[in-house]
Design a protein around this motif. Structure first.
Motif, PDB file in Angstrom:
ATOM      1  N   VAL A  13      57.267 139.463 111.810  1.00 22.51           N
ATOM      2  CA  VAL A  13      58.083 138.919 112.893  1.00 22.51           C
ATOM      3  C   VAL A  13      57.912 137.404 112.963  1.00 22.51           C
ATOM      4  CG1 VAL A  13      58.341 138.819 115.410  1.00 22.51           C
ATOM      5  CG2 VAL A  13      58.151 141.019 114.276  1.00 22.51           C
ATOM      6  N   LYS A  14      56.678 136.932 112.903  1.00 23.57           N
ATOM      7  CA  LYS A  14      56.423 135.485 112.971  1.00 23.57           C
ATOM      8  C   LYS A  14      57.000 134.762 111.763  1.00 23.57           C
ATOM      9  CE  LYS A  14      52.672 135.236 116.141  1.00 23.57           C
ATOM     10  NZ  LYS A  14      52.187 134.088 116.860  1.00 23.57           N
ATOM     11  N   SER A  15      56.880 135.380 110.595  1.00 22.77           N
ATOM     12  CA  SER A  15      57.414 134.776 109.378  1.00 22.77           C
ATOM     13  C   SER A  15      58.937 134.645 109.461  1.00 22.77           C
ATOM     14  CB  SER A  15      57.015 135.617 108.171  1.00 22.77           C
ATOM     15  OG  SER A  15      57.606 135.121 107.009  1.00 22.77           O
ATOM     16  N   LYS A  16      59.604 135.711 109.898  1.00 21.88           N
ATOM     17  CA  LYS A  16      61.055 135.670 110.057  1.00 21.88           C
ATOM     18  C   LYS A  16      61.452 134.652 111.118  1.00 21.88           C
ATOM     19  CE  LYS A  16      63.657 139.484 109.578  1.00 21.88           C
ATOM     20  NZ  LYS A  16      64.166 140.843 109.840  1.00 21.88           N
ATOM     21  N   ALA A  17      60.712 134.658 112.217  1.00 16.60           N
ATOM     22  CA  ALA A  17      61.029 133.745 113.310  1.00 16.60           C
ATOM     23  C   ALA A  17      60.852 132.297 112.879  1.00 16.60           C
ATOM     24  CB  ALA A  17      60.163 134.064 114.522  1.00 16.60           C
ATOM     25  N   THR A  18      59.801 132.022 112.125  1.00 16.98           N
ATOM     26  CA  THR A  18      59.556 130.652 111.661  1.00 16.98           C
ATOM     27  C   THR A  18      60.667 130.192 110.736  1.00 16.98           C
ATOM     28  OG1 THR A  18      57.172 130.905 111.905  1.00 16.98           O
ATOM     29  CG2 THR A  18      57.930 129.168 110.416  1.00 16.98           C
ATOM     30  N   ALA A  19      61.053 131.032 109.810  1.00 14.29           N
ATOM     31  CA  ALA A  19      62.139 130.679 108.895  1.00 14.29           C
ATOM     32  C   ALA A  19      63.440 130.470 109.669  1.00 14.29           C
ATOM     33  CB  ALA A  19      62.317 131.771 107.838  1.00 14.29           C
ATOM     34  N   ARG A  20      63.696 131.355 110.620  1.00 10.36           N
ATOM     35  CA  ARG A  20      64.898 131.271 111.443  1.00 10.36           C
ATOM     36  C   ARG A  20      64.902 129.966 112.248  1.00 10.36           C
ATOM     37  NH1 ARG A  20      66.363 136.315 115.409  1.00 10.36           N
ATOM     38  NH2 ARG A  20      68.592 135.969 115.434  1.00 10.36           N
ATOM     39  N   GLU A  52      60.560 134.931 120.161  1.00  7.35           N
ATOM     40  CA  GLU A  52      60.922 135.846 121.231  1.00  7.35           C
ATOM     41  C   GLU A  52      62.098 136.739 120.814  1.00  7.35           C
ATOM     42  OE1 GLU A  52      62.570 135.565 125.815  1.00  7.35           O
ATOM     43  OE2 GLU A  52      61.405 133.885 125.006  1.00  7.35           O
ATOM     44  N   MET A  53      63.116 136.137 120.244  1.00  5.79           N
ATOM     45  CA  MET A  53      64.305 136.903 119.863  1.00  5.79           C
ATOM     46  C   MET A  53      64.027 137.863 118.713  1.00  5.79           C
ATOM     47  SD  MET A  53      67.228 134.027 120.331  1.00  5.79           S
ATOM     48  CE  MET A  53      68.519 135.157 119.882  1.00  5.79           C
ATOM     49  N   THR A  54      63.256 137.436 117.731  1.00  7.69           N
ATOM     50  CA  THR A  54      62.942 138.299 116.600  1.00  7.69           C
ATOM     51  C   THR A  54      62.127 139.496 117.066  1.00  7.69           C
ATOM     52  OG1 THR A  54      63.036 136.377 115.134  1.00  7.69           O
ATOM     53  CG2 THR A  54      61.976 138.349 114.261  1.00  7.69           C
ATOM     54  N   ALA A  55      61.214 139.270 117.986  1.00  7.00           N
ATOM     55  CA  ALA A  55      60.429 140.382 118.547  1.00  7.00           C
ATOM     56  C   ALA A  55      61.326 141.337 119.340  1.00  7.00           C
ATOM     57  CB  ALA A  55      59.309 139.844 119.426  1.00  7.00           C
ATOM     58  N   ILE A  56      62.257 140.784 120.106  1.00  7.32           N
ATOM     59  CA  ILE A  56      63.203 141.610 120.855  1.00  7.32           C
ATOM     60  C   ILE A  56      64.022 142.470 119.897  1.00  7.32           C
ATOM     61  CG2 ILE A  56      65.343 141.519 122.215  1.00  7.32           C
ATOM     62  CD1 ILE A  56      64.100 138.994 123.614  1.00  7.32           C
ATOM     63  N   GLU A  57      64.538 141.835 118.849  1.00  5.90           N
ATOM     64  CA  GLU A  57      65.365 142.561 117.881  1.00  5.90           C
ATOM     65  C   GLU A  57      64.589 143.691 117.214  1.00  5.90           C
ATOM     66  OE1 GLU A  57      68.073 138.629 116.912  1.00  5.90           O
ATOM     67  OE2 GLU A  57      66.482 139.208 115.537  1.00  5.90           O
ATOM     68  N   LEU A  70      68.773 140.586 126.480  1.00  7.62           N
ATOM     69  CA  LEU A  70      67.503 139.860 126.447  1.00  7.62           C
ATOM     70  C   LEU A  70      67.609 138.566 125.636  1.00  7.62           C
ATOM     71  CD1 LEU A  70      65.016 142.840 126.093  1.00  7.62           C
ATOM     72  CD2 LEU A  70      65.533 141.502 128.149  1.00  7.62           C
ATOM     73  N   CYS A  71      68.361 138.602 124.560  1.00  5.69           N
ATOM     74  CA  CYS A  71      68.541 137.388 123.753  1.00  5.69           C
ATOM     75  C   CYS A  71      69.404 136.366 124.481  1.00  5.69           C
ATOM     76  CB  CYS A  71      69.118 137.738 122.387  1.00  5.69           C
ATOM     77  SG  CYS A  71      67.912 138.549 121.313  1.00  5.69           S
ATOM     78  N   LYS A  72      70.360 136.835 125.246  1.00  7.56           N
ATOM     79  CA  LYS A  72      71.177 135.922 126.044  1.00  7.56           C
ATOM     80  C   LYS A  72      70.298 135.194 127.057  1.00  7.56           C
ATOM     81  CE  LYS A  72      75.323 135.791 128.907  1.00  7.56           C
ATOM     82  NZ  LYS A  72      76.441 136.557 129.445  1.00  7.56           N
ATOM     83  N   GLU A  73      69.357 135.919 127.651  1.00  3.55           N
ATOM     84  CA  GLU A  73      68.431 135.298 128.597  1.00  3.55           C
ATOM     85  C   GLU A  73      67.543 134.267 127.889  1.00  3.55           C
ATOM     86  OE1 GLU A  73      66.367 138.539 130.530  1.00  3.55           O
ATOM     87  OE2 GLU A  73      68.251 139.372 131.285  1.00  3.55           O
ATOM     88  N   ALA A  74      67.073 134.597 126.697  1.00  2.00           N
ATOM     89  CA  ALA A  74      66.248 133.662 125.931  1.00  2.00           C
ATOM     90  C   ALA A  74      67.058 132.412 125.578  1.00  2.00           C
ATOM     91  CB  ALA A  74      65.712 134.335 124.661  1.00  2.00           C
ATOM     92  N   CYS A  75      68.308 132.594 125.218  1.00  2.00           N
ATOM     93  CA  CYS A  75      69.165 131.455 124.866  1.00  2.00           C
ATOM     94  C   CYS A  75      69.448 130.579 126.080  1.00  2.00           C
ATOM     95  CB  CYS A  75      70.471 131.949 124.257  1.00  2.00           C
ATOM     96  SG  CYS A  75      70.255 132.659 122.622  1.00  2.00           S
TER      97      CYS A  75
END
Length: 135
Positions: A13-20, A52-57, A70-75
């Motif tokens: 999750v962290k790896s994907k989130a970092t790349a994203r 946060e979003m990658t973990a939600i997904e 949840l992603c809309k709230e994060a955005c």
């Protein structure tokens, strides 16, 4: 054994989130012509929101309605942070370009998921909710 699985899942999750976050930040830095201070802040903000979003997904895979909400709230929170870092002109340009950033993120995540051999359902869950779309 369960602990190891959970740990590698968190690393994924962290790896994907970092790349994203890096991809989105690079686009924003270039398109909004950010200075060094702004660039650092944008990277921090995008990393936090992408994690946060990658973990939600991942947590709500298969329930797109919850992911979207949840992603809309994060955005929305990202927008508040960005408004504090960007000039008025830069923020307006960002705000008007959110659909473009959304498409860039979707394409990036689809490519990333395809490269990791994940199935279509997971790829769709990761790409339908993006870090820049707030309506």
């Amino acid at each position: 054994m369960v602990y190891t699985t959970q740990a590698s899942g968190n690393n994924n999750v962290k790896s994907k989130a970092t790349a994203r976050a890096n991809y989105l930040s690079d686009q924003m830095i270039k398109n909004l012509r950010l200075n060094n201070f702004q660039s650092e802040k944008i990277r921090e903000i995008n990393k936090q929101i992408a994690e946060e979003m990658t973990a939600i997904e991942q947590q709500y895979a298969g329930n797109q309605a919850i992911i979207d909400q949840l992603c809309k709230e994060a955005c929305a929170q990202r927008d508040v942070y960005l408004e504090e870092v960007l000039s008025t002109v830069q923020y307006n340009k960002y705000f008007n370009s959110r659909p473009d950033y959304t498409n860039m993120d979707k394409q990036f995540m689809a490519t990333m998921d395809a490269g990791n051999g994940e199935n279509g359902a997971t790829a769709n869950a990761a790409t339908d909710a993006t870090p820049v779309a707030v309506n």
